[in-house]
Design a protein around this motif. Structure first.
Motif, PDB file in Angstrom:
ATOM      1  N   LEU A 143      14.175  24.006  -4.528  1.00 31.37           N
ATOM      2  CA  LEU A 143      13.846  23.565  -5.891  1.00 31.37           C
ATOM      3  C   LEU A 143      14.049  22.057  -6.016  1.00 31.37           C
ATOM      4  N   GLY A 144      15.100  21.554  -5.396  1.00 25.64           N
ATOM      5  CA  GLY A 144      15.359  20.112  -5.452  1.00 25.64           C
ATOM      6  C   GLY A 144      14.219  19.334  -4.812  1.00 25.64           C
ATOM      7  N   LEU A 150       7.292  16.887  -7.504  1.00 25.33           N
ATOM      8  CA  LEU A 150       6.522  17.005  -8.749  1.00 25.33           C
ATOM      9  C   LEU A 150       6.772  15.804  -9.654  1.00 25.33           C
ATOM     10  N   GLY A 151       8.010  15.349  -9.715  1.00 25.80           N
ATOM     11  CA  GLY A 151       8.337  14.216 -10.593  1.00 25.80           C
ATOM     12  C   GLY A 151       7.909  14.505 -12.013  1.00 25.80           C
ATOM     13  N   ASP A 152       7.219  13.534 -12.629  1.00 24.10           N
ATOM     14  CA  ASP A 152       6.783  13.782 -14.004  1.00 24.10           C
ATOM     15  C   ASP A 152       5.288  14.125 -14.083  1.00 24.10           C
ATOM     16  N   LEU A 171       7.991  30.641  -9.062  1.00 26.19           N
ATOM     17  CA  LEU A 171       9.160  30.105  -9.771  1.00 26.19           C
ATOM     18  C   LEU A 171       9.574  30.984 -10.941  1.00 26.19           C
ATOM     19  N   ARG A 172       8.603  31.682 -11.523  1.00 25.95           N
ATOM     20  CA  ARG A 172       8.921  32.529 -12.684  1.00 25.95           C
ATOM     21  C   ARG A 172       9.964  33.584 -12.373  1.00 25.95           C
ATOM     22  N   ARG A 173      10.055  33.956 -11.107  1.00 26.69           N
ATOM     23  CA  ARG A 173      11.047  34.965 -10.714  1.00 26.69           C
ATOM     24  C   ARG A 173      12.462  34.474 -11.029  1.00 26.69           C
ATOM     25  N   LEU A 174      12.624  33.140 -11.214  1.00 23.58           N
ATOM     26  CA  LEU A 174      13.944  32.562 -11.495  1.00 23.58           C
ATOM     27  C   LEU A 174      14.169  32.321 -12.982  1.00 23.58           C
ATOM     28  N   GLU A 181      16.901  26.421 -14.359  1.00 25.55           N
ATOM     29  CA  GLU A 181      17.183  25.601 -15.540  1.00 25.55           C
ATOM     30  C   GLU A 181      17.830  24.260 -15.190  1.00 25.55           C
ATOM     31  N   LYS A 182      18.338  24.124 -13.981  1.00 28.15           N
ATOM     32  CA  LYS A 182      18.937  22.844 -13.558  1.00 28.15           C
ATOM     33  C   LYS A 182      17.865  21.798 -13.246  1.00 28.15           C
ATOM     34  N   TYR A 183      16.608  22.223 -13.246  1.00 26.14           N
ATOM     35  CA  TYR A 183      15.493  21.322 -12.895  1.00 26.14           C
ATOM     36  C   TYR A 183      14.510  21.287 -14.067  1.00 26.14           C
ATOM     37  N   PRO A 184      14.775  20.419 -15.051  1.00 25.56           N
ATOM     38  CA  PRO A 184      13.944  20.427 -16.269  1.00 25.56           C
ATOM     39  C   PRO A 184      12.457  20.221 -15.985  1.00 25.56           C
TER      40      PRO A 184
END
Ligand code: GTB
Length: 218
Positions: A143-144, A150-152, A171-174, A181-184
């Motif tokens: 994810l990091g 992806l950035g902005d 990603l929806r699985r999370l 949620e740690k990755y806005p």
């Protein structure tokens, strides 16, 4: 001819759109291709009639004229190659979008599924907490990396593509796990995918299977 896909008669996710027919439905909705759905029980999935379509006795499958496909990624690629809207026309951009499809399924999805399977099948083991921490670390690494890339930006490579469609479903699985949620920017990315009208139609259609209520028209 309208293609037919298969889906769970009763999805264990209770219609949250986490089963892999969701990505096929979404792809079909994005390109405006109507489709039929054949619902299967767990035992029907393991019968030889279904194994003729899917060697591993799973959903989803895709049937269209004399073509039968299994593997959600292959099905989404097939849809994207035959209709406009999910792959760019430019050859290099198209190749990059396909690379993101593989990245979603081969690089990002496996650690997410490993974590989900451990939570489902190993939660009563004495070593569960230790293992979960290891698996969550692996998810966080990916994810990091994805978040940094992806950035902005709105989508992974310029315009929305089948690569984004698969990545969002992965990603929806999370959702709601506290991990994503740690990755806005990834949360916003998933929300952008979920806000697409085609996504909503696909989601409502699979939810209606669970609730037994037809989707309300928009
Ligand atoms: N690699 C294949 C693909 O991408 O098509 C994997 C297909 C697959 O795993 N299918 C699952 C299946 O048929 C359903 S989607 N399982 C039955 C079996 O193997 O016997 C996996 C899934 C199921 C349920 C949830 N859930 O409840 O949250 C999420 C994902």
């Amino acid at each position: 001819m309208i293609p037919t896909i298969t889906a769970f008669e009763r999805s264990p996710d209770r219609g949250r759109g986490l089963a892999r027919d969701m990505r096929v439905r979404w792809a079909l909705e994005e390109v405006g291709q109507p489709y039929d759905v054949r619902l299967l029980s767990f035992s029907e999935m393991k019968e030889s009639a279904h194994r003729m379509l899917h060697p591993f006795g799973q959903i989803p499958t895709y049937e269209e004229r004399d073509l039968t496909l299994f593997e959600s990624g292959a099905i989404v690629l097939h849809i994207a190659e035959r209709h406009a809207g999910l792959l760019p026309d430019d050859a290099n951009a198209r190749a990059r979008a396909i690379a993101w499809m593989f990245a979603a399924l081969n690089t990002v999805e496996p650690p997410i599924v490993d974590r989900a399977m451990a939570m489902l099948l190993e939660h009563d083991k004495s070593w569960y907490e230790e293992r979960l921490a290891i698996l969550e670390d692996r998810v966080r690494v990916r994810l990091g990396e994805l978040s940094s890339r992806l950035g902005d930006a709105n989508w992974l490579d310029d315009a929305f593509s089948a690569g984004d469609l698969l990545m969002v479903t992965v990603l929806r699985r999370l959702n709601g796990s506290g991990v994503l949620e740690k990755y806005p920017n990834l949360c916003a990315y998933v929300a952008r995918g979920e806000a697409r009208p085609a996504y909503k139609r696909a989601f409502d259609a699979q939810l209606a299977v669970f609730t037994g209520k037809p989707p309300t028209s928009r």
